[in-house]
Design an enzyme around this catalytic site. Structure first.
Site, mmCIF file in Angstrom:
data_model
loop_
_atom_site.group_PDB
_atom_site.id
_atom_site.type_symbol
_atom_site.label_atom_id
_atom_site.label_comp_id
_atom_site.label_asym_id
_atom_site.label_seq_id
_atom_site.Cartn_x
_atom_site.Cartn_y
_atom_site.Cartn_z
ATOM 1 C CG ASP A 123 -4.212 -0.075 9.996
ATOM 2 O OD1 ASP A 123 -3.322 -0.534 10.651
ATOM 3 O OD2 ASP A 123 -4.366 0.846 9.330
ATOM 4 C CB CYS A 125 -0.904 -0.069 1.075
ATOM 5 S SG CYS A 125 -2.356 0.888 0.895
#
Length: 205
Positions: free
Chosen positions: A123, A7
């Site tokens: 996350d 990412c």
């Protein structure tokens, strides 16, 4: 084998390296407050050269029409929602959804199961941060809750070549999301991307 999402891609060199060494997903961040932000035009130029990795656009509480516009323009395969978006919002999108939750921020596996997303991303929680903290969450404490999620799970938050094996063996996710540990001076390092992907793929993690 665990899938890998790289990412925060901002350059074609980093994207092509990720693709070459087996990244399953390549993520572009369209949240302007992130130092990993890339313009839709910049992402479009990179995405047009990527053929083997799925492309993901990361958004935070963005206008629905704008998300759909950017997804169409860039040619995204997935839209990742990293804010306070609800189910109605997700159902208005024209791409499959990855919904991010921060473990420790009143995380509820029932809510994750009910959300209309193809993947659930977990996350780290840090007050005032929407993600990208570079810090692992409590993997052993989260394992039981994550096990109750019926959708495929992607783990994010402080994952590196030094702890990815522990993360996978503790939580058993479908995939891992890596960003900060692959950077030098805040920019993606093709060499670190190659090293991480080679380690995961060659060891069948």
């Amino acid at each position: 084998m665990t899938k890998v999402k790289i990412c925060g891609i901002k350059t074609l060199d980093a994207a092509k390296t990720a693709e070459k060494y087996g990244a399953d997903f390549i993520g572009f961040i369209f949240w302007r407050k992130s130092h990993r932000y890339i313009s839709p035009d910049g992402a479009k130029k990179i995405a047009s050269k990527i053929h083997d990795s799925a492309t993901v656009g990361v958004f935070v509480d963005e206008d629905i029409d704008e998300v759909n516009r950017i997804a169409e323009m860039v040619g995204l395969d997935y839209v990742q929602l990293h804010g306070h978006e609800d189910s109605k919002y997700a159902m208005s999108l024209k791409r499959p959804v990855i919904k991010a939750y921060r473990f420790g921020d009143n995380f509820n596996e029932d809510e994750a199961n009910a959300f209309p997303a193809q993947y659930i991303l977990i996350d780290s929680f840090q007050k005032g941060k929407m993600g990208g903290t570079g810090k692992p969450f409590r993997w052993s404490q989260s394992a039981e809750a994550i096990k109750k999620i019926k959708k495929p799970v992607i783990m994010a938050g402080g994952i590196s070549k030094d702890n990815v094996e522990e993360a996978i063996s503790t939580v058993h996710p479908m995939g891992v999301d890596v960003s900060g540990s692959l950077e030098v001076n805040g920019e993606k390092s093709p060499e670190l991307i190659k090293e991480f992907l080679s380690m995961v793929k060659e060891n069948n993690l």
